[in-house]
Design a protein around this motif. Structure first.
Motif, short mmCIF file in Angstrom:
data_model
loop_
_atom_site.label_atom_id
_atom_site.label_comp_id
_atom_site.label_asym_id
_atom_site.label_seq_id
_atom_site.Cartn_x
_atom_site.Cartn_y
_atom_site.Cartn_z
N ASP A 232 0.83 14.13 -22.66
CA ASP A 232 1.21 14.20 -21.24
C ASP A 232 0.10 14.99 -20.56
N ASP A 233 -1.02 14.29 -20.30
CA ASP A 233 -2.27 15.01 -20.02
C ASP A 233 -2.72 14.98 -18.56
N ILE A 234 -1.89 14.46 -17.67
CA ILE A 234 -2.29 14.49 -16.25
C ILE A 234 -1.73 15.77 -15.63
N PRO A 235 -2.63 16.63 -15.10
CA PRO A 235 -2.14 17.91 -14.55
C PRO A 235 -1.09 17.68 -13.44
N LEU A 236 -0.14 18.59 -13.35
CA LEU A 236 0.96 18.46 -12.40
C LEU A 236 0.46 18.24 -10.96
N GLU A 237 -0.59 18.99 -10.57
CA GLU A 237 -1.09 18.82 -9.18
C GLU A 237 -1.58 17.39 -8.97
N GLU B 80 -3.49 8.09 -17.35
CA GLU B 80 -3.76 7.25 -16.17
C GLU B 80 -5.00 7.76 -15.43
N THR B 81 -5.97 6.87 -15.19
CA THR B 81 -7.18 7.28 -14.46
C THR B 81 -6.96 7.09 -12.95
N GLU B 82 -7.92 7.59 -12.20
CA GLU B 82 -7.85 7.47 -10.75
C GLU B 82 -7.86 5.98 -10.34
N GLU B 83 -8.70 5.19 -11.01
CA GLU B 83 -8.79 3.75 -10.69
C GLU B 83 -7.47 3.06 -11.01
N GLU B 84 -6.87 3.46 -12.11
CA GLU B 84 -5.59 2.83 -12.51
C GLU B 84 -4.50 3.18 -11.50
N HIS B 85 -4.55 4.39 -11.01
CA HIS B 85 -3.61 4.79 -9.95
C HIS B 85 -3.82 3.93 -8.70
N LEU B 86 -5.09 3.65 -8.38
CA LEU B 86 -5.36 2.81 -7.21
C LEU B 86 -4.78 1.41 -7.39
N ASP B 87 -4.71 0.95 -8.64
CA ASP B 87 -4.09 -0.36 -8.92
C ASP B 87 -2.61 -0.35 -8.53
N THR B 88 -1.95 0.79 -8.70
CA THR B 88 -0.54 0.88 -8.28
C THR B 88 -0.45 0.76 -6.76
N LEU B 89 -1.37 1.47 -6.07
CA LEU B 89 -1.35 1.39 -4.60
C LEU B 89 -1.62 -0.06 -4.14
N SER B 90 -2.53 -0.73 -4.83
CA SER B 90 -2.89 -2.08 -4.36
C SER B 90 -1.78 -3.10 -4.68
N ILE B 91 -1.08 -2.91 -5.79
CA ILE B 91 0.00 -3.87 -6.09
C ILE B 91 1.15 -3.69 -5.09
N MET B 92 1.29 -2.49 -4.56
CA MET B 92 2.32 -2.26 -3.53
C MET B 92 2.00 -3.09 -2.29
N ASP B 93 0.71 -3.13 -1.95
CA ASP B 93 0.29 -3.95 -0.80
C ASP B 93 0.58 -5.42 -1.05
N LEU C 76 12.88 -4.86 -8.26
CA LEU C 76 12.00 -5.34 -9.33
C LEU C 76 10.97 -4.25 -9.67
N PRO C 77 11.40 -3.23 -10.41
CA PRO C 77 10.51 -2.08 -10.65
C PRO C 77 9.21 -2.46 -11.35
N VAL C 78 8.09 -2.02 -10.77
CA VAL C 78 6.79 -2.36 -11.36
C VAL C 78 6.32 -1.23 -12.29
N GLN C 79 6.65 0.00 -11.98
CA GLN C 79 6.27 1.23 -12.71
C GLN C 79 4.78 1.56 -12.54
N SER C 80 3.89 0.59 -12.77
CA SER C 80 2.45 0.81 -12.56
C SER C 80 1.83 -0.53 -12.20
N GLY C 81 0.71 -0.48 -11.47
CA GLY C 81 0.04 -1.73 -11.10
C GLY C 81 -1.12 -2.04 -12.03
N ASN C 82 -1.27 -1.24 -13.08
CA ASN C 82 -2.42 -1.42 -13.96
C ASN C 82 -2.00 -1.93 -15.34
#
Ligand code: SAH
Ligand code: SF4
Ligand code: F3S
Length: 494
Positions: free
Chosen positions: A397-402, A358-371, A308-314
């Motif tokens: 496509d504005d998020i730097p590769l690193e 994608e912001t840092e907070e939005e990325h954290l939403d992905t981590l939290s939905i995994m939990d 059930l792919p979520v792709q993002s938690g935000n």
């Protein structure tokens, strides 16, 4: 030549298969004069298509070979999902340039999603390629190969609204004789903004349920014990007399007179035999119905596992991705799965790190939905912009590769921890396992899967590939359960 079959099963915390792994055809000698070599990239649907291609070519007098040096025809069945997947194929084509120089009579074809995306650009850029054929044009392969034999390079990237290859019996490639894939639909109508698939595979269409059922029955009669029903979005499978009237009239059959949904189809296939396990992939969070969940519950032989792919938690990112559900909707679906099928039901996911803006907070939403979802494993990627997609047109496509890579690593680490925890829960429990093959590390051990799709390794003893065994789990890692067989009766007898 050594048969290069890499294990495409990706367990907790590792990268997904599409970009780097491929499968080659195995040697099959039925006395035919000509030889076909196919290298397949990408998703399971593409591997499944290669089995259709092998079947079409077999009719033309080709056996498959695992050695391209012996082949009269070399096909690369390609994937476009991320840039890296295409780069891999380009590099591989460089190798095949050498083959073509040494043996100009060999026919080289690029098939699949990259053929569809790049069309005549591929013919122009890759001088050693003779034919370029999209996923809906494989019936034209014999014709195109014949023309290539006469020195005429050819292309067919016509996308169909009807083609399902329903009447073609796939030649099972690299088969373990136990598990097989059945394609139940083609194409995709969901315009997820990051995704190239709707462009490379065309409109969604469902395959005649009777032909799916016949394929499952045939596999079971041949000794197979598990089928996986494949589609980009299996929950939107739908066969109705009205929509599919044309095909029905051509076949002059009225066997199917009501609408067949995915839940119905699952039930039909599950009834082939209690000894035939049924899996399916991929489920879309917006479309998976309670009906499907209750059908899984009703049949012991429908596996308790949902990809059930979520792709993002935000929710903002999901909206930009055009996934048509939000965080709350996804969480509700997971809760429903747990409510109906329990905690032991396996759930896996796909995640994309670093989507546009994608912001840092939005990325954290992905981590939290995994939990919250407690995934058993996931396929994890960083965003790769694909030309022509909605996201490529609308968003930078504005998020730097690193940053993408760092976020991906955090997702991978999180999944690793979750997988370990989920596997720990199995310690001391007994699971029914279908034995599929030898374990990677030792020929004294066999591997199989439990209902939740977890890999279980046992000592071989007198057990055979294709047996159902009940295994008491005694040890685990992030990716594997280990155990001792406590019962070996067939599933129906238990
Ligand atoms: N039909 C399936 C997905 C098929 S593609 C579904 O809807 O879930 C497999 C996975 O590749 C996707 O789930 C997504 O996570 C990933 N993917 C697709 N396009 C991508 C892109 N442009 N960049 C990175 N990952 C991508
Ligand atoms: Fe791509 Fe979305 Fe279709 Fe999956 S559902 S294949 S991600 S467009
Ligand atoms: Fe790749 Fe095409 Fe599958 S793009 S993931 S091979 S549908």
């Amino acid at each position: 030549m050594e048969n290069i079959i890499k294990d495409i099963e990706i367990l907790g915390g590792e990268q997904a298969p599409e970009a780097c792994d491929y499968k080659t055809t195995a040697e099959e000698n039925t006395g035919k004069i000509k030889k076909l070599y196919i290298e397949s990239y990408g998703c399971q649907m593409n591997f499944s298509d290669s089995e259709i291609v092998a079947s079409i070519m077999k009719e033309q007098g080709y056996d498959t070979t695992a050695d391209f040096n012996k082949a009269d025809v070399i096909f690369l069945n390609t994937c476009s999902i991320r840039e890296k997947a295409e780069q891999t194929v380009r590099q591989r084509l460089n190798n095949f340039n050498k083959v073509k120089k040494a043996r100009p009579e060999v026919t080289i074809g690029v098939l699949g999603c990259m053929a569809e995306r790049l069309k005549d650009q591929l013919l122009a850029e890759e001088k050693s390629v003779d034919i370029v054929v999209g996923p809906d044009a494989y019936r034209d392969l014999p014709n195109l190969v014949n023309q290539a034999d006469d020195g005429i390079r050819g292309i067919n990237t016509f996308l169909s609204r009807e083609e399902t290859y329903a009447d073609i019996a796939p030649v099972r490639l690299n088969s373990n004789g136990v598990t097989a894939f059945i394609s139940i639909m083609r194409g995709c109508d969901n315009m997820c903004s990051f995704c190239v698939v709707p462009f490379t595979r065309g409109r969604e269409r469902s395959r005649d349920p009777q032909s799916i059922l016949a394929e499952a029955q045939d596999l079971f009669a041949k000794g197979y014990k598990e089928v996986t029903l494949l589609g980009q979005n299996v929950d939107s499978y739908k066969w109705s007399p009205e929509e599919n009237n044309k095909a029905r009239l051509e076949k002059k059959t009225d066997e199917v007179s009501t609408v067949v949904t995915f839940a119905h189809l699952l039930e039909m296939v599950a009834q082939v035999s209690p000894d035939l396990r049924v899996r399916f992939s991929t489920s879309h969070p917006k479309d998976i119905t309670d009906d499907v969940l209750y059908t899984i519950k009703k049949y012991d032989n429908i596996c308790n596992y949902i990809h059930l792919p979520v792709q993002s938690g935000n929710s903002r990112v999901l909206k930009m991705m055009n996934r048509t559900y939000d965080r709350a909707w996804y969480i509700e679906r997971v809760q429903k799965i747990r409510e109906i099928l329990g905690d032991e039901c396996g759930i896996s996911s796909d995640m994309i790190a670093g989507f546009c803006s994608e912001t840092e907070e939005e990325h954290l939403d992905t981590l939290s939905i995994m939990d919250i979802a407690q995934y058993d494993f996931s396929y994890m990627f960083y965003y790769s912009e694909r030309p022509g997609t909605l996201a490529a047109k609308k968003y930078a496509d504005d998020i730097p590769l690193e940053v993408k890579k760092r976020r991906l690593q955090e997702i991978i680490d999180k999944q690793g921890a979750l997988s370990l925890e989920r596997n720990k829960m199995d310690l001391g429990k007994t699971h029914r396992v279908l034995l599929e093959g030898f374990a990677k590390k030792s020929n004294e051990q066999l591997m199989g899967r439990n209902s939740a799709n977890k890999v279980v390794v046992i000592d071989k003893g007198a057990h055979q590939i294709g047996d159902y065994v009940d295994v008491l789990i005694t040890d685990y890692t992030r990716g594997t359960l280990f155990g001792t067989v406590v019962n070996t009766q067939p599933i129906a007898a238990l």
